[in-house]
Motif scaffolding. Sequence first.
Motif, short mmCIF file in Angstrom:
data_model
loop_
_atom_site.label_atom_id
_atom_site.label_comp_id
_atom_site.label_asym_id
_atom_site.label_seq_id
_atom_site.Cartn_x
_atom_site.Cartn_y
_atom_site.Cartn_z
N LEU A 217 32.95 31.95 64.86
CA LEU A 217 32.04 32.49 65.87
C LEU A 217 30.62 32.01 65.60
O LEU A 217 30.31 31.57 64.49
CB LEU A 217 32.07 34.02 65.85
N PRO A 218 29.73 32.10 66.59
CA PRO A 218 28.32 31.82 66.32
C PRO A 218 27.78 32.77 65.27
O PRO A 218 28.33 33.85 65.04
CB PRO A 218 27.65 32.06 67.69
N ALA A 219 26.70 32.36 64.61
CA ALA A 219 26.10 33.19 63.57
C ALA A 219 25.72 34.56 64.12
O ALA A 219 25.22 34.67 65.25
CB ALA A 219 24.87 32.51 62.99
N PRO A 220 25.99 35.63 63.38
CA PRO A 220 25.63 36.97 63.85
C PRO A 220 24.12 37.06 64.08
O PRO A 220 23.33 36.41 63.40
CB PRO A 220 26.07 37.89 62.70
N ARG A 221 23.72 37.90 65.03
CA ARG A 221 22.30 38.05 65.35
C ARG A 221 21.99 39.52 65.63
O ARG A 221 22.90 40.31 65.92
CB ARG A 221 21.93 37.18 66.55
N PRO A 222 20.72 39.89 65.57
CA PRO A 222 20.33 41.28 65.86
C PRO A 222 20.75 41.69 67.26
O PRO A 222 20.84 40.86 68.18
CB PRO A 222 18.80 41.25 65.70
N ASP A 223 21.02 42.98 67.41
CA ASP A 223 21.44 43.59 68.69
C ASP A 223 22.85 43.21 69.11
O ASP A 223 23.28 43.56 70.21
CB ASP A 223 20.46 43.24 69.82
N GLN A 224 23.60 42.53 68.25
CA GLN A 224 25.00 42.23 68.55
C GLN A 224 25.83 43.49 68.36
O GLN A 224 25.66 44.22 67.39
CB GLN A 224 25.49 41.11 67.63
N LEU A 225 26.72 43.76 69.29
CA LEU A 225 27.54 44.98 69.26
C LEU A 225 28.73 44.81 68.34
O LEU A 225 29.41 43.78 68.35
CB LEU A 225 28.02 45.33 70.67
N TYR A 226 28.98 45.85 67.54
CA TYR A 226 30.19 45.93 66.71
C TYR A 226 30.81 47.30 66.93
O TYR A 226 30.10 48.30 67.14
CB TYR A 226 29.85 45.76 65.22
N GLU A 227 32.16 47.36 66.86
CA GLU A 227 32.83 48.64 67.03
C GLU A 227 34.20 48.61 66.36
O GLU A 227 34.75 47.54 66.07
CB GLU A 227 32.99 49.00 68.51
N ILE A 228 34.72 49.80 66.12
CA ILE A 228 36.06 49.95 65.55
C ILE A 228 36.87 50.82 66.50
O ILE A 228 36.41 51.90 66.91
CB ILE A 228 36.02 50.59 64.15
N THR A 229 38.07 50.35 66.85
CA THR A 229 38.95 51.11 67.73
C THR A 229 40.27 51.39 67.02
O THR A 229 40.61 50.76 66.02
CB THR A 229 39.22 50.34 69.04
N LEU A 230 41.01 52.34 67.56
CA LEU A 230 42.35 52.67 67.05
C LEU A 230 43.36 52.03 67.98
O LEU A 230 43.42 52.36 69.17
CB LEU A 230 42.53 54.18 67.00
N GLU A 231 44.15 51.07 67.45
CA GLU A 231 45.08 50.30 68.27
C GLU A 231 46.50 50.42 67.75
O GLU A 231 46.73 50.80 66.60
CB GLU A 231 44.66 48.82 68.29
N ASP A 232 47.46 50.07 68.61
CA ASP A 232 48.85 49.98 68.19
C ASP A 232 49.01 48.80 67.25
O ASP A 232 48.46 47.72 67.48
CB ASP A 232 49.77 49.79 69.41
N ALA A 233 49.77 49.00 66.15
CA ALA A 233 50.02 47.92 65.20
C ALA A 233 50.87 46.84 65.87
O ALA A 233 51.68 47.14 66.77
CB ALA A 233 50.73 48.48 63.97
N PRO A 234 50.73 45.57 65.49
CA PRO A 234 49.85 45.11 64.40
C PRO A 234 48.40 44.91 64.83
O PRO A 234 47.53 44.83 64.00
CB PRO A 234 50.49 43.79 63.98
N ARG A 235 48.13 44.81 66.16
CA ARG A 235 46.78 44.68 66.71
C ARG A 235 46.86 44.83 68.23
O ARG A 235 47.96 44.89 68.79
CB ARG A 235 46.15 43.33 66.34
N SER A 236 45.73 44.91 68.89
CA SER A 236 45.73 45.05 70.34
C SER A 236 46.49 43.90 70.99
O SER A 236 46.17 42.72 70.77
CB SER A 236 44.30 45.08 70.87
N ALA A 237 47.49 44.23 71.79
CA ALA A 237 48.32 43.20 72.42
C ALA A 237 47.56 42.44 73.51
O ALA A 237 47.92 41.32 73.85
CB ALA A 237 49.58 43.83 73.01
N ALA A 238 46.50 43.03 74.04
CA ALA A 238 45.76 42.41 75.13
C ALA A 238 44.63 41.51 74.66
O ALA A 238 43.99 40.82 75.47
CB ALA A 238 45.20 43.48 76.07
N GLY A 239 44.35 41.52 73.34
CA GLY A 239 43.24 40.71 72.85
C GLY A 239 41.89 41.31 73.17
O GLY A 239 40.85 40.65 73.04
#
Length: 256
Positions: A217-239
Amino acid sequence: MSREERDMRAGDYVLGLMDEADRARAERDLTIDPEFRDAVWSFSQRLEALDRSAAPEPVAGDLWSRVAAQIADVTQQTRLELVQSDMAAAGAPLTPPDRHGALGLKRPMSGFFRGARGTALAATMLAACALGYVIGQASVTARDPEVVVVLLNEEDVPGALVEAYADDRVRILPLTDFEVPAGKVLEVWTLYDADVGPVSLGTMDAAREAVLSGPDLPAPRPDQLYEITLEDAPRSAAGRPLGPILVKGFAVSPPR
């Protein structure tokens, strides 16, 4: 103690998550453990950037006088005095600083650093230490994160700390014990471009410290959004995030 355990302990101390007994042990370790002291300093510096981003709040007029009064009542001790007081409390015998061992034998080089010769040697050692410090700081700076993020829940309570690096690594330090039912995972996301949409940085099966190697990915920068969600294993099927958002926050650049 591993580096990860030491960093987590430093985070707990800085964030005030320790009970009285753990805090007392941590404050003693600050005087005798340079690696723990450096971890506390590093964590504090990163959070300072977040503190600067908050709007200032007025304080009571007598706050500083009360703080000064409390500091004035604290007994100031050197590291040697702290160690000696601990030994005295444990009933261990104390020997003069130029002697060593249970028999209190004379140190053979106790007078070596006295006089002009001692001044020259001390100056040489100080220069060597200064050079080592500069080299060490350079290596630490190379590993510093590009941005730091405090992820908040719906009640604006910190739930996790994220450090994002230029090589697509992210370090996740949970500050709360997220419940992860069977068949679920915690998935970490970032939004660096609204046209691209959320991008998954990886998953965790439990709320514990982890380093994830995300996609290119491009280098991280200020004001970039990050979040954690609870998904079905092994990961979100929709991407993209499908489950509930547990915590989220915007990145800030730590002071250099």
